[in-house]
Design an enzyme around this catalytic site. Structure first.
Site, PDB file in Angstrom:
ATOM      1  N   LYS A  44       0.855  -1.199   0.000  1.00  0.00           N
ATOM      2  CA  LYS A  44       0.000   0.000   0.000  1.00  0.00           C
ATOM      3  C   LYS A  44       0.885   1.240   0.000  1.00  0.00           C
ATOM      4  O   LYS A  44       2.038   1.197   0.466  1.00  0.00           O
ATOM      5  CB  LYS A  44      -0.945   0.023   1.202  1.00  0.00           C
ATOM      6  CG  LYS A  44      -0.280   0.120   2.582  1.00  0.00           C
ATOM      7  CD  LYS A  44      -0.070   1.542   3.092  1.00  0.00           C
ATOM      8  CE  LYS A  44       0.841   1.569   4.291  1.00  0.00           C
ATOM      9  NZ  LYS A  44       1.495   2.620   4.792  1.00  0.00           N
ATOM     10  N   VAL A  64      11.209  -4.548   2.910  1.00  0.00           N
ATOM     11  CA  VAL A  64      10.836  -4.713   4.328  1.00  0.00           C
ATOM     12  C   VAL A  64      11.152  -3.442   5.118  1.00  0.00           C
ATOM     13  O   VAL A  64      12.149  -2.764   4.844  1.00  0.00           O
ATOM     14  CB  VAL A  64      11.605  -5.927   4.916  1.00  0.00           C
ATOM     15  CG1 VAL A  64      11.337  -6.093   6.401  1.00  0.00           C
ATOM     16  CG2 VAL A  64      11.213  -7.198   4.161  1.00  0.00           C
ATOM     17  N   ALA A  65      10.302  -3.149   6.094  1.00  0.00           N
ATOM     18  CA  ALA A  65      10.442  -1.952   6.948  1.00  0.00           C
ATOM     19  C   ALA A  65      10.588  -0.702   6.085  1.00  0.00           C
ATOM     20  O   ALA A  65      11.488   0.104   6.260  1.00  0.00           O
ATOM     21  CB  ALA A  65      11.625  -2.096   7.914  1.00  0.00           C
ATOM     22  N   GLY A  88       7.610   1.205   4.897  1.00  0.00           N
ATOM     23  CA  GLY A  88       6.433   2.086   4.880  1.00  0.00           C
ATOM     24  C   GLY A  88       5.388   1.634   3.878  1.00  0.00           C
ATOM     25  O   GLY A  88       4.477   2.376   3.529  1.00  0.00           O
ATOM     26  N   LEU A  89       5.512   0.365   3.423  1.00  0.00           N
ATOM     27  CA  LEU A  89       4.606  -0.149   2.392  1.00  0.00           C
ATOM     28  C   LEU A  89       3.694  -1.259   2.923  1.00  0.00           C
ATOM     29  O   LEU A  89       2.992  -1.910   2.160  1.00  0.00           O
ATOM     30  CB  LEU A  89       5.414  -0.669   1.197  1.00  0.00           C
ATOM     31  CG  LEU A  89       6.312   0.371   0.517  1.00  0.00           C
ATOM     32  CD1 LEU A  89       7.199  -0.268  -0.544  1.00  0.00           C
ATOM     33  CD2 LEU A  89       5.465   1.474  -0.115  1.00  0.00           C
ATOM     34  N   ALA A  90       3.727  -1.476   4.237  1.00  0.00           N
ATOM     35  CA  ALA A  90       2.843  -2.436   4.915  1.00  0.00           C
ATOM     36  C   ALA A  90       3.002  -3.869   4.415  1.00  0.00           C
ATOM     37  O   ALA A  90       2.016  -4.623   4.366  1.00  0.00           O
ATOM     38  CB  ALA A  90       1.382  -1.991   4.826  1.00  0.00           C
ATOM     39  N   GLY A  91       4.218  -4.253   4.054  1.00  0.00           N
ATOM     40  CA  GLY A  91       4.449  -5.612   3.548  1.00  0.00           C
ATOM     41  C   GLY A  91       4.020  -6.689   4.535  1.00  0.00           C
ATOM     42  O   GLY A  91       3.318  -7.628   4.165  1.00  0.00           O
ATOM     43  N   SER A 151       1.942  -6.446   7.057  1.00  0.00           N
ATOM     44  CA  SER A 151       0.484  -6.384   7.266  1.00  0.00           C
ATOM     45  C   SER A 151      -0.247  -7.024   6.092  1.00  0.00           C
ATOM     46  O   SER A 151      -1.252  -7.710   6.271  1.00  0.00           O
ATOM     47  CB  SER A 151       0.014  -4.927   7.391  1.00  0.00           C
ATOM     48  OG  SER A 151       0.677  -4.291   8.449  1.00  0.00           O
ATOM     49  N   ASP A 161      -2.657  -1.709  10.281  1.00  0.00           N
ATOM     50  CA  ASP A 161      -2.812  -1.647   8.823  1.00  0.00           C
ATOM     51  C   ASP A 161      -3.436  -2.913   8.242  1.00  0.00           C
ATOM     52  O   ASP A 161      -3.739  -2.962   7.046  1.00  0.00           O
ATOM     53  CB  ASP A 161      -1.438  -1.446   8.145  1.00  0.00           C
ATOM     54  CG  ASP A 161      -0.969  -0.004   8.212  1.00  0.00           C
ATOM     55  OD1 ASP A 161      -1.792   0.883   8.521  1.00  0.00           O
ATOM     56  OD2 ASP A 161       0.231   0.236   7.963  1.00  0.00           O
TER      57      ASP A 161
HETATM   58  P1  ATP Z   1       4.064  -0.351   7.915  1.00  0.00           P
HETATM   59  O1  ATP Z   1       3.966   0.489   6.694  1.00  0.00           O
HETATM   60  O2  ATP Z   1       2.787  -1.091   8.271  1.00  0.00           O
HETATM   61  O3  ATP Z   1       4.708   0.317   9.086  1.00  0.00           O
HETATM   62  P2  ATP Z   1       6.460  -1.489   6.946  1.00  0.00           P
HETATM   63  O4  ATP Z   1       6.328  -1.688   5.470  1.00  0.00           O
HETATM   64  O5  ATP Z   1       7.161  -0.251   7.385  1.00  0.00           O
HETATM   65  O6  ATP Z   1       5.020  -1.565   7.567  1.00  0.00           O
HETATM   66  P3  ATP Z   1       7.140  -4.260   7.277  1.00  0.00           P
HETATM   67  O7  ATP Z   1       7.783  -4.561   5.971  1.00  0.00           O
HETATM   68  O8  ATP Z   1       5.788  -4.772   7.503  1.00  0.00           O
HETATM   69  O9  ATP Z   1       7.197  -2.688   7.595  1.00  0.00           O
HETATM   70  O10 ATP Z   1       8.156  -4.781   8.381  1.00  0.00           O
HETATM   71  C1  ATP Z   1       8.270  -4.228   9.654  1.00  0.00           C
HETATM   72  C2  ATP Z   1       8.912  -5.249  10.589  1.00  0.00           C
HETATM   73  O11 ATP Z   1       8.009  -6.342  10.765  1.00  0.00           O
HETATM   74  C3  ATP Z   1      10.198  -5.826  10.037  1.00  0.00           C
HETATM   75  O12 ATP Z   1      11.250  -5.361  10.808  1.00  0.00           O
HETATM   76  C4  ATP Z   1      10.053  -7.340  10.141  1.00  0.00           C
HETATM   77  O13 ATP Z   1      11.038  -7.911  10.938  1.00  0.00           O
HETATM   78  C5  ATP Z   1       8.693  -7.585  10.772  1.00  0.00           C
HETATM   79  N1  ATP Z   1       7.856  -8.542  10.022  1.00  0.00           N
HETATM   80  C6  ATP Z   1       6.982  -9.399  10.550  1.00  0.00           C
HETATM   81  N2  ATP Z   1       6.337 -10.110   9.617  1.00  0.00           N
HETATM   82  C7  ATP Z   1       6.802  -9.698   8.423  1.00  0.00           C
HETATM   83  C8  ATP Z   1       6.510 -10.065   7.077  1.00  0.00           C
HETATM   84  N3  ATP Z   1       5.629 -11.028   6.777  1.00  0.00           N
HETATM   85  N4  ATP Z   1       7.156  -9.400   6.106  1.00  0.00           N
HETATM   86  C9  ATP Z   1       8.034  -8.422   6.415  1.00  0.00           C
HETATM   87  N5  ATP Z   1       8.364  -8.061   7.664  1.00  0.00           N
HETATM   88  C10 ATP Z   1       7.752  -8.678   8.670  1.00  0.00           C
END
Ligand code: ATP
Length: 292
Positions: free
Chosen positions: A10, A95-96, A98-101, A103, A136
């Site tokens: 997202k 990962v981490a 801001g794209l809610a991967g 979630s 999210d």
């Molecule tokens: P948001 O936008 O919701 O804050 P994000 O994109 O910034 O999410 P994610 O990629 O979801 O962040 O990862 C955040 C943390 O969650 C990572 O440090 C990771 O260790 C942990 N995590 C748990 N499950 C997952 C998953 N299925 N995929 C990626 N990271 C995950």
């Protein structure tokens, strides 16, 4: 029996923080939409009752810390499911970032297991469960375009925005959402995004107004911590992007363009600067179905 489910990323078209709540969460107002940069979540039925998880990215946790693992455990316990599942996540979303991967993986797991375990739950019921995993997750259960309120779990569905290209760039840093919120001074936010105007832009499929209405109150915090994020924003704008914004708590920044010719120009300019650059389309409507 095995099924595959798409877990799209997202982006935030707006992200506003209205107040800090007594329970420690922030009261937010966000317009979010899914893009066709997606993880694939494969779910294989296990008669043993065990839940097991593997991810193509080895640094992503494969136990209860993984949001998809949490989703499977929650569903199994709440509905006393005897069977188990082997979850494989083909990670395409940074990962981490801001794209809610994470979630989205959790939401895809909820949707997929609803089919695999024959639970017959509605999307609303899955979204309610998802809220127990993360703020999210309810949005990711539905996908498409929505206004999210509360701590992000109160969803109002919106029609699709004007079709456009989305170029995403992530500098080589991971940003902790908790840190960014921790550095935000809610009383001192100077520029709240024009959420009502964004809703109008979406309703009227007005691309120019959508670009004018982009805004994220977390941007100033992340930009002050990581100057590379500002550089990427400036580079995108200088290369002809119609709109530029950081997504969520960052560090991913995205550019919106309608003309395909501009996509290549922006992509090439960014690739000289950062390795992680992606070209996607806005999905707009909900395309979160089980693939096969
Ligand atoms: P948001 O936008 O919701 O804050 P994000 O994109 O910034 O999410 P994610 O990629 O979801 O962040 O990862 C955040 C943390 O969650 C990572 O440090 C990771 O260790 C942990 N995590 C748990 N499950 C997952 C998953 N299925 N995929 C990626 N990271 C995950």
């Amino acid at each position: 029996m095995r099924i595959s489910v798409k877990a799209p990323a997202k982006i935030n078209l707006t992200l506003d923080v209205l107040s800090k709540r007594p329970d420690g969460y922030h009261e937010v107002e966000m317009v979010m939409t899914t893009v066709d940069l997606a993880d694939r979540v494969d779910l294989t039925l296990l008669d043993s009752g065990e839940i097991a998880l593997d991810c193509s990215a080895s640094f992503v946790p494969d136990d209860m810390r993984n949001h998809a693992y949490k989703a499977a455990t929650l569903l199994k316990e709440r509905y006393q499911v005897r069977q188990g599942v082997r979850i494989y996540i083909d990670k395409q979303i940074p990962v981490a970032a801001g794209l809610a991967g994470g979630s989205s993986d959790a939401a895809a797991t909820l949707r997929g297991l609803n089919k695999l375990w024959n639970l017959g739950l509605s999307l609303d019921e899955l979204a309610e469960l998802g809220a127990e995993i993360g703020s999210d997750v309810p949005f990711c259960v539905y996908g498409g375009t929505a206004l999210a309120r509360g701590r992000g779990e109160k969803i109002t569905h919106l029609t699709s925005p004007a079709a456009c290209w989305v170029i995403l760039a992530k500098p080589p840093i991971g940003v902790s959402t908790a840190d960014v919120y921790g550095n935000l001074r809610v009383q001192q936010i100077a520029n709240h995004p024009p959420t009502e105007q964004m809703l109008r832009a979406i309703r009227n499929q007005d691309f120019a107004l959508m670009c004018d209405s982009l805004g994220n109150v977390l941007e100033e915090v992340t930009l002050s911590l990581y100057p590379q994020v500002r550089q990427i924003k400036e580079l995108m704008a200088a290369s002809g992007a119609d709109g530029v914004l950081m997504s969520g708590s960052g560090p991913t920044v995205f550019a919106l363009v309608q003309k395909e010719g501009k996509v290549h120009r922006i992509y090439n300019a960014l690739r000289g600067f950062v390795k992680d650059v992606y070209v996607a389309r806005m999905l707009g409507g909900s395309e979160t179905d089980v693939l096969a």
